[in-house]
Design a protein around this motif. Sequence first.
Motif, PDB file in Angstrom:
ATOM      1  N   THR B 292       0.794  -1.235   0.000  1.00  0.00           N
ATOM      2  CA  THR B 292       0.000   0.000   0.000  1.00  0.00           C
ATOM      3  C   THR B 292       0.817   1.270   0.000  1.00  0.00           C
ATOM      4  N   PRO B 293       1.930   1.335   0.711  1.00  0.00           N
ATOM      5  CA  PRO B 293       2.657   2.610   0.639  1.00  0.00           C
ATOM      6  C   PRO B 293       3.241   2.882  -0.725  1.00  0.00           C
ATOM      7  N   ALA B 294       3.283   1.871  -1.531  1.00  0.00           N
ATOM      8  CA  ALA B 294       3.896   2.046  -2.846  1.00  0.00           C
ATOM      9  C   ALA B 294       3.203   3.142  -3.643  1.00  0.00           C
ATOM     10  N   ALA B 295       1.939   3.124  -3.553  1.00  0.00           N
ATOM     11  CA  ALA B 295       1.196   4.114  -4.334  1.00  0.00           C
ATOM     12  C   ALA B 295       1.473   5.519  -3.839  1.00  0.00           C
ATOM     13  N   THR B 296       1.549   5.646  -2.520  1.00  0.00           N
ATOM     14  CA  THR B 296       1.808   6.974  -1.982  1.00  0.00           C
ATOM     15  C   THR B 296       3.230   7.404  -2.261  1.00  0.00           C
ATOM     16  N   ALA B 297       4.155   6.392  -2.180  1.00  0.00           N
ATOM     17  CA  ALA B 297       5.557   6.733  -2.419  1.00  0.00           C
ATOM     18  C   ALA B 297       5.756   7.250  -3.821  1.00  0.00           C
ATOM     19  N   SER B 298       5.105   6.626  -4.721  1.00  0.00           N
ATOM     20  CA  SER B 298       5.274   7.059  -6.100  1.00  0.00           C
ATOM     21  C   SER B 298       4.673   8.429  -6.338  1.00  0.00           C
ATOM     22  N   ALA B 299       3.763   8.821  -5.430  1.00  0.00           N
ATOM     23  CA  ALA B 299       3.128  10.110  -5.604  1.00  0.00           C
ATOM     24  C   ALA B 299       3.978  11.255  -5.088  1.00  0.00           C
ATOM     25  N   THR B 300       4.930  10.958  -4.243  1.00  0.00           N
ATOM     26  CA  THR B 300       5.739  12.031  -3.676  1.00  0.00           C
ATOM     27  C   THR B 300       6.903  12.342  -4.598  1.00  0.00           C
ATOM     28  N   PRO B 301       6.961  13.550  -4.998  1.00  0.00           N
ATOM     29  CA  PRO B 301       8.023  13.902  -5.931  1.00  0.00           C
ATOM     30  C   PRO B 301       9.395  14.065  -5.267  1.00  0.00           C
ATOM     31  N   THR B 302       9.416  14.556  -4.052  1.00  0.00           N
ATOM     32  CA  THR B 302      10.720  14.804  -3.414  1.00  0.00           C
ATOM     33  C   THR B 302      11.105  13.621  -2.518  1.00  0.00           C
ATOM     34  N   PRO B 303      12.282  13.098  -2.703  1.00  0.00           N
ATOM     35  CA  PRO B 303      12.698  11.952  -1.870  1.00  0.00           C
ATOM     36  C   PRO B 303      12.996  12.394  -0.427  1.00  0.00           C
ATOM     37  N   VAL B 304      12.748  11.456   0.496  1.00  0.00           N
ATOM     38  CA  VAL B 304      13.057  11.715   1.917  1.00  0.00           C
ATOM     39  C   VAL B 304      14.443  11.114   2.203  1.00  0.00           C
ATOM     40  N   ILE B 305      15.354  11.978   2.561  1.00  0.00           N
ATOM     41  CA  ILE B 305      16.741  11.519   2.752  1.00  0.00           C
ATOM     42  C   ILE B 305      17.015  11.307   4.243  1.00  0.00           C
ATOM     43  N   GLY B 306      17.600  10.187   4.548  1.00  0.00           N
ATOM     44  CA  GLY B 306      18.009   9.869   5.927  1.00  0.00           C
ATOM     45  C   GLY B 306      19.495   9.540   6.003  1.00  0.00           C
ATOM     46  N   LEU B 307      19.962   9.503   7.207  1.00  0.00           N
ATOM     47  CA  LEU B 307      21.382   9.206   7.421  1.00  0.00           C
ATOM     48  C   LEU B 307      21.493   8.028   8.397  1.00  0.00           C
ATOM     49  N   GLU B 330      26.475   1.165   6.333  1.00  0.00           N
ATOM     50  CA  GLU B 330      27.420   1.692   7.316  1.00  0.00           C
ATOM     51  C   GLU B 330      26.960   3.027   7.877  1.00  0.00           C
ATOM     52  N   GLN B 331      27.476   3.278   9.058  1.00  0.00           N
ATOM     53  CA  GLN B 331      27.154   4.541   9.734  1.00  0.00           C
ATOM     54  C   GLN B 331      27.589   5.717   8.858  1.00  0.00           C
ATOM     55  N   GLY B 332      26.693   6.692   8.772  1.00  0.00           N
ATOM     56  CA  GLY B 332      27.024   7.872   7.974  1.00  0.00           C
ATOM     57  C   GLY B 332      26.562   7.787   6.524  1.00  0.00           C
ATOM     58  N   GLN B 333      26.118   6.596   6.139  1.00  0.00           N
ATOM     59  CA  GLN B 333      25.675   6.410   4.759  1.00  0.00           C
ATOM     60  C   GLN B 333      24.335   7.140   4.544  1.00  0.00           C
ATOM     61  N   SER B 334      24.262   7.870   3.466  1.00  0.00           N
ATOM     62  CA  SER B 334      23.022   8.581   3.145  1.00  0.00           C
ATOM     63  C   SER B 334      22.084   7.623   2.396  1.00  0.00           C
ATOM     64  N   VAL B 335      20.832   7.595   2.802  1.00  0.00           N
ATOM     65  CA  VAL B 335      19.863   6.690   2.161  1.00  0.00           C
ATOM     66  C   VAL B 335      18.574   7.449   1.843  1.00  0.00           C
ATOM     67  N   GLU B 336      17.842   6.877   0.940  1.00  0.00           N
ATOM     68  CA  GLU B 336      16.526   7.459   0.645  1.00  0.00           C
ATOM     69  C   GLU B 336      15.459   6.611   1.333  1.00  0.00           C
ATOM     70  N   ILE B 337      14.629   7.252   2.111  1.00  0.00           N
ATOM     71  CA  ILE B 337      13.598   6.516   2.842  1.00  0.00           C
ATOM     72  C   ILE B 337      12.378   6.373   1.930  1.00  0.00           C
ATOM     73  N   LEU B 338      12.052   5.129   1.717  1.00  0.00           N
ATOM     74  CA  LEU B 338      10.930   4.864   0.810  1.00  0.00           C
ATOM     75  C   LEU B 338       9.623   4.655   1.556  1.00  0.00           C
ATOM     76  N   ALA B 339       9.732   3.960   2.692  1.00  0.00           N
ATOM     77  CA  ALA B 339       8.503   3.660   3.430  1.00  0.00           C
ATOM     78  C   ALA B 339       8.849   3.349   4.868  1.00  0.00           C
ATOM     79  N   VAL B 340       7.844   3.507   5.712  1.00  0.00           N
ATOM     80  CA  VAL B 340       8.003   3.149   7.124  1.00  0.00           C
ATOM     81  C   VAL B 340       6.878   2.216   7.485  1.00  0.00           C
TER      82      VAL B 340
END
Lengths: 150, 383
Positions: B292-307, B330-340
């Motif tokens: 289900t979050p897939a549909a919402t994720a695809s709707a968000t244009p700006t990615p959510v960046i986490g560390l 690894e610690q410090g690696q930047s990732v894109e949060i897709l879903a929670v």
Amino acid sequence: MISIAKKVCLLGDLAVGKTSLVSRFVYNLFDDKYVSTIGVKVSRKTVIIPRAGDIVELTMMLWNLAGNEEFDRVRASYLRGAAGAVLVCDLTRPETLDSLQVYADDLLSINPNARLALAANKRDLTDQQRLTQEQEVEMHFRHLGQLLAA
Amino acid sequence: MGDAIRRKIRDARDEMVEALYPIIGRTVIRAVSEAIRDLARAVDAQMRASLSPQTLWRRLKARIKGVPSAEVALREALPFQVNEVFLIHRETGLLLRHISCDPEASPDSDLISGMLTAIRDFAQDAFGRGQEGELNAIQYGERRIMIEAARHAYLAVVVDGIEPPGFRAEMRERIIDIEHAYEKTLRNYDGDPMPLAPAEASLRSLLTAGQPRALSPAQKCVMTGMLSLVVICLAMFCLSGRWVWQVMHRIPTPLPVAVEPTFTAIPPSTPTATLSPTPTVPPSPTPTLTPTPAATASATPTPVIGLMLGNVWIRTEPAAASPRLGLILEQGQSVEILAVFGDWCQVRWAPQAQVEVVGWVPVKWVGTIDPIPAQIITPMPGS
């Protein structure tokens, strides 16, 4: 209180009573037996003396040197470093006074600043005393003093 | 009576020996046996301590010198003790300093120093006529007085047993040091020993010279060097291991890419988008909710960046029991949060160009500057 130690030699002919003098002075005992030494015997006597408003504990290391002729050669070594000496003679033998000059010369040739004291021993042996006149003894000592001063 | 015995001994020596042997011989045997037993005990004690650093060092020295270690142990077992140390003014024979291992030592140390000086002078006059040399030892029973002289003072050390090698050199070193340090005082010595009081510490070290002691400066240097080498080797090993580990884990293997669970958060242009065979999450109580979050994720244009806040395994599903992808973020690696989903967070990152990895990590290890948008959070049942 300052503590200092000095080397003091006892010089005199054989059997003038140096060892007995040390025994009397150091141990406060008198042994009439003659104690022959093997050339030297070291004893200690500590006295307290006032000096320049202070008290000094003076330890005298008494080097009792044998008067035997056999130790004549080694005696010079024993005299090294002596701050002073007690010249001992025997009142019953006038020739022992004559020898004192030699002892004094020996000491002063090694230690020119050494202090000397004269001790006339066996005064109690009145029957054997050949130098009965005090003036005579005094004359000898004065003569010795003049020689030393010269 | 005495004369008769002397005469008998002189005339019939063998008879006397035979007569006395049962008494004297037994005593001698007992004494020798006792002495050998003592020596054996000492050697045994040395051997028992064979793993101490001193013993190992001794063995090494023995090996270098070509001496059997048994002989070295035997030599070490011989008793040696320094009983007294006298520092004496050479010319006057006056005692400058006296140190004893026995607190109730003879108070006549100044007389001893005077007599010692007299004996030295006598020996010099009697035997040293025109010759260089001095009396340097006096033996009295088991006890020995070792003498080492400098110009104005000399050291007399009373010892029991056989001194270790280098002991006399150590004595010489001490007296020369003192001579240099107090040369003026000694040359014009006025009978006051107080200025020489600081020399006592130096003399005291002679008292312990024969006892087992700490490593010598040379030994310490060698030991420190060896220890440093070991530490450096260990550090290099750790660093190289870490480097190898990092290299091995930075190269993405085909396996995680092949098994990665994909959700619609992956853009269609990425190569991994087509590799999603199973979008379901088996151990999760709500496996059907995950898409289900897939549909919402695809709707968000700006990615959510986490560390990444720590080194975390990536899992295929939002559950601790789910299989790992074989990769660690690894610690410090930047990732894109897709879903929670619950306590888990689906992330994506690109370890290399043209390669993307998607997986699940605990949300507590992912830090964000901005709050995570509600549209990518999948509500849990009952929440």
